[in-house]
Scaffold this motif. Structure first.
Motif, PDB file in Angstrom:
ATOM      1  N   TYR A 150      14.345 -35.734-111.074  1.00 53.35           N
ATOM      2  CA  TYR A 150      14.283 -34.373-111.746  1.00 53.35           C
ATOM      3  C   TYR A 150      13.754 -33.516-110.903  1.00 53.35           C
ATOM      4  CZ  TYR A 150      13.405 -38.676-114.785  1.00 53.35           C
ATOM      5  OH  TYR A 150      14.055 -39.646-115.386  1.00 53.35           O
TER       6      TYR A 150
ATOM      7  N   ASP B 133      10.886 -27.330-113.883  1.00 47.20           N
ATOM      8  CA  ASP B 133      11.648 -26.595-114.469  1.00 47.20           C
ATOM      9  C   ASP B 133      11.237 -25.924-115.420  1.00 47.20           C
ATOM     10  OD1 ASP B 133      10.492 -28.362-116.358  1.00 47.20           O
ATOM     11  OD2 ASP B 133      12.277 -28.737-117.537  1.00 47.20           O
TER      12      ASP B 133
ATOM     13  N   VAL C 253       7.784 -31.105-115.592  1.00 46.72           N
ATOM     14  CA  VAL C 253       9.553 -31.800-115.233  1.00 46.72           C
ATOM     15  C   VAL C 253      10.179 -32.272-116.498  1.00 46.72           C
ATOM     16  CG1 VAL C 253       9.416 -34.632-114.624  1.00 46.72           C
ATOM     17  CG2 VAL C 253       7.115 -33.318-114.124  1.00 46.72           C
ATOM     18  N   SER C 254      11.278 -32.407-115.524  1.00 45.35           N
ATOM     19  CA  SER C 254      12.849 -32.141-116.395  1.00 45.35           C
ATOM     20  C   SER C 254      12.870 -33.417-117.082  1.00 45.35           C
ATOM     21  CB  SER C 254      13.429 -31.627-115.356  1.00 45.35           C
ATOM     22  OG  SER C 254      14.086 -32.587-114.589  1.00 45.35           O
ATOM     23  N   TYR C 255      12.287 -34.388-117.501  1.00 47.01           N
ATOM     24  CA  TYR C 255      12.301 -35.731-118.043  1.00 47.01           C
ATOM     25  C   TYR C 255      12.921 -34.930-119.468  1.00 47.01           C
ATOM     26  CZ  TYR C 255      11.253 -40.043-120.309  1.00 47.01           C
ATOM     27  OH  TYR C 255      12.206 -40.929-121.405  1.00 47.01           O
TER      28      TYR C 255
ATOM     29  N   ASN D 206      16.643 -36.237-118.827  1.00 47.03           N
ATOM     30  CA  ASN D 206      17.447 -36.184-118.162  1.00 47.03           C
ATOM     31  C   ASN D 206      18.940 -36.589-118.944  1.00 47.03           C
ATOM     32  OD1 ASN D 206      18.202 -38.992-116.993  1.00 47.03           O
ATOM     33  ND2 ASN D 206      17.393 -38.515-115.384  1.00 47.03           N
TER      34      ASN D 206
ATOM     35  N   ASP E 180      18.360 -40.764-119.606  1.00 49.17           N
ATOM     36  CA  ASP E 180      17.449 -40.929-120.464  1.00 49.17           C
ATOM     37  C   ASP E 180      17.810 -40.434-121.518  1.00 49.17           C
ATOM     38  OD1 ASP E 180      15.911 -41.464-117.909  1.00 49.17           O
ATOM     39  OD2 ASP E 180      15.310 -39.674-118.071  1.00 49.17           O
TER      40      ASP E 180
END
Length: 122
Positions: free
Chosen positions: A38, A41, A55-57, A59, A62
């Protein structure tokens, strides 16, 4: 957790994870921490967990998997400090985030910029 510059380890940290620390996060509320690559962000200097970096979770993968199951992938995954009730050193108490001490998140917050890749491995 290892903070790297290219292949050089700059710092290492003991961490706490989600309250269900085995397996990749799939759905909102599953208590797991995402696994995979990730990016950092966002950052929150006013976090209730001292400081936090996002964290860019989730994506697109996902999102797609959760959608096929008719569920939400969740979100709001951060690396952050500890609130007073978890300063006793207890591990694996978050709802999917990565926790370090308040002193450590101050170091990480100062060293890591938005756009930095993060790989989370089991």
């Amino acid at each position: 957790m290892y903070l790297l510059h290219h292949d050089e380890v700059l710092r290492d940290y003991d961490i706490g994870l989600g309250f269900a620390p085995r397996g990749h996060k799939r759905f909102s509320g599953d208590g797991r921490t995402p696994e995979g690559t990730y990016i950092i962000d966002r950052r929150n200097p006013n976090s209730k967990y001292h400081l936090s970096i996002g964290v860019s979770y989730p994506n697109k993968y996902d999102d797609a998997f959760a959608s096929t199951q008719g569920k939400s992938p969740g979100g709001d995954i951060f690396i952050h400090g500890r609130p007073p009730e978890y300063r006793d050193g207890r591990r694996d108490w978050t709802a999917g985030c990565i926790a370090v001490t308040d002193d450590e998140i101050e170091q990480i917050y100062a060293m890591v910029r938005d756009g930095t890749p993060i790989t989370i491995r089991p």
